[in-house]
Enzyme design. Structure first.
Site, PDB file in Angstrom:
ATOM      1  N   ASP A 118      13.079  23.890 -40.199  1.00 26.17           N
ATOM      2  CA  ASP A 118      14.430  24.334 -40.497  1.00 26.17           C
ATOM      3  C   ASP A 118      14.297  25.694 -41.149  1.00 26.17           C
ATOM      4  O   ASP A 118      13.426  25.910 -41.999  1.00 26.17           O
ATOM      5  CB  ASP A 118      15.180  23.365 -41.415  1.00 26.17           C
ATOM      6  CG  ASP A 118      16.680  23.668 -41.402  1.00 26.17           C
ATOM      7  OD1 ASP A 118      17.213  23.966 -40.316  1.00 26.17           O
ATOM      8  OD2 ASP A 118      17.317  23.646 -42.465  1.00 26.17           O
TER       9      ASP A 118
ATOM     10  N   LYS B 167       6.437  40.486 -34.835  1.00 27.96           N
ATOM     11  CA  LYS B 167       7.323  39.586 -35.583  1.00 27.96           C
ATOM     12  C   LYS B 167       6.550  38.339 -36.031  1.00 27.96           C
ATOM     13  O   LYS B 167       6.598  37.962 -37.205  1.00 27.96           O
ATOM     14  CB  LYS B 167       8.550  39.179 -34.748  1.00 27.96           C
ATOM     15  CG  LYS B 167       9.443  38.202 -35.503  1.00 27.96           C
ATOM     16  CD  LYS B 167      10.714  37.772 -34.785  1.00 27.96           C
ATOM     17  CE  LYS B 167      11.418  36.679 -35.583  1.00 27.96           C
ATOM     18  NZ  LYS B 167      12.638  36.182 -34.971  1.00 27.96           N
TER      19      LYS B 167
HETATM   20  P1  IMP Z   1      17.169  26.976 -37.034  1.00 25.19           P
HETATM   21  O1  IMP Z   1      16.079  26.706 -37.985  1.00 25.19           O
HETATM   22  O2  IMP Z   1      16.661  27.254 -35.659  1.00 25.19           O
HETATM   23  O3  IMP Z   1      18.243  25.942 -37.098  1.00 25.19           O
HETATM   24  O4  IMP Z   1      17.819  28.367 -37.485  1.00 25.19           O
HETATM   25  C1  IMP Z   1      19.029  28.447 -38.199  1.00 25.19           C
HETATM   26  C2  IMP Z   1      19.604  29.835 -38.115  1.00 25.19           C
HETATM   27  O5  IMP Z   1      18.910  30.693 -39.017  1.00 25.19           O
HETATM   28  C3  IMP Z   1      19.521  30.518 -36.755  1.00 25.19           C
HETATM   29  O6  IMP Z   1      20.590  30.165 -35.946  1.00 25.19           O
HETATM   30  C4  IMP Z   1      19.584  31.985 -37.154  1.00 25.19           C
HETATM   31  O7  IMP Z   1      20.918  32.363 -37.387  1.00 25.19           O
HETATM   32  C5  IMP Z   1      18.834  32.002 -38.492  1.00 25.19           C
HETATM   33  N1  IMP Z   1      17.412  32.317 -38.252  1.00 25.19           N
HETATM   34  C6  IMP Z   1      16.357  31.465 -38.362  1.00 25.19           C
HETATM   35  N2  IMP Z   1      15.201  32.095 -38.058  1.00 25.19           N
HETATM   36  C7  IMP Z   1      15.553  33.360 -37.726  1.00 25.19           C
HETATM   37  C8  IMP Z   1      14.795  34.487 -37.291  1.00 25.19           C
HETATM   38  O8  IMP Z   1      13.572  34.458 -37.110  1.00 25.19           O
HETATM   39  N3  IMP Z   1      15.506  35.609 -37.073  1.00 25.19           N
HETATM   40  C9  IMP Z   1      16.852  35.693 -37.234  1.00 25.19           C
HETATM   41  N4  IMP Z   1      17.596  34.673 -37.611  1.00 25.19           N
HETATM   42  C10 IMP Z   1      16.954  33.505 -37.868  1.00 25.19           C
END
Ligand code: IMP
Length: 218
Positions: free
Chosen positions: A72, A185
């Site tokens: 997460d 990245k």
């Molecule tokens: P999840 O962990 O995939 O649910 O990410 C939640 C949200 O955090 C994503 O939809 C992005 O908006 C933001 N996020 C997470 N990791 C990144 C990243 O590496 N770059 C930019 N936004 C991120």
């Protein structure tokens, strides 16, 4: 030699699975939720990244019987008291049916830049945070976290990455994350850092298990 251990990665995003393979190698066989289309989605309604990662890892492990790795992640902005945090994906409202991810990302960034209007550079500090949790159906096995520190830019720049990457400035590189290549990245990212911490712990766990022989619990 590849081990016969199968680990489910709790995502349908092929990019995340690719990233994991690149960072953690083929010491195990990786599967993703795309291989389990019938599994019910685990809701990410925890108050912290750690809680959500644990909930997903245990939930999908119990649903499939497999060791499961869940992550997460999100953006934490100091001037906003830690927001958007666990609400990063839905900061400017949930994704509407049929709405593509790029449009959601744009809405989220617009809201963020609006809230930070007039906030000076030195107060625009922020970090991306990632929690990883590996669980068996019975228990949490490993947990790591990773962060990357930066500043929220005045306006978006770059076309790479996803989410908030175009507005996340890495001061020592003088570029936003969206202006970095995929490898660049991964080398600095919160997810990359969390995975690099997980790698030796996973190797240790697998070796302890193989030394013990077949462990009844797993
Ligand atoms: P999840 O962990 O995939 O649910 O990410 C939640 C949200 O955090 C994503 O939809 C992005 O908006 C933001 N996020 C997470 N990791 C990144 C990243 O590496 N770059 C930019 N936004 C991120």
């Amino acid at each position: 030699m590849a081990s016969s251990r199968v680990i489910l990665v709790a995502t349908t995003n092929p990019g995340k699975v690719r990233e994991l393979r690149a960072l953690l190698g083929d010491t195990v066989q990786w599967q993703s939720l795309a291989d389990f289309p019938g599994v019910t989605e685990v809701e990410e309604d925890g108050a912290t990244f750690a809680e959500n990662a644990r909930k997903k890892a245990l939930g999908y492990a119990q649903a499939t019987g497999l060791w499961t790795l869940a992550d997460d992640s999100g953006l934490v902005v100091d001037a906003l008291g830690g927001a958007p945090g666990v609400n990063s994906a839905r900061f400017a409202g949930a994704r509407a049916q049929g709405e593509d991810r790029k449009t959601v990302d744009r809405r989220n960034m617009e809201k963020l830049l609006g809230l930070l209007e007039g906030v000076p550079r030195e107060k625009r500090t922020a970090r991306f945070v990632c929690y990883l949790c590996l669980a068996s159906p019975e228990e949490v096995l490993l947990e790591t976290q990773g962060t990357v520190e930066g500043l929220i830019a005045e306006e978006p720049a770059g076309t790479g990455g996803f989410g908030y990457d175009p507005v996340f400035l890495v001061p020592q590189l003088g570029r936003t994350v969206a202006q970095l290549g995929e490898e660049e990245k991964n080398a600095i990212s919160h997810r990359g850092n969390a995975m690099r911490r997980l790698k030796p712990l996973l190797a240790e766990l697998l070796s302890a298990l193989s030394n013990k022989g077949a462990d009844r619990r797993y």
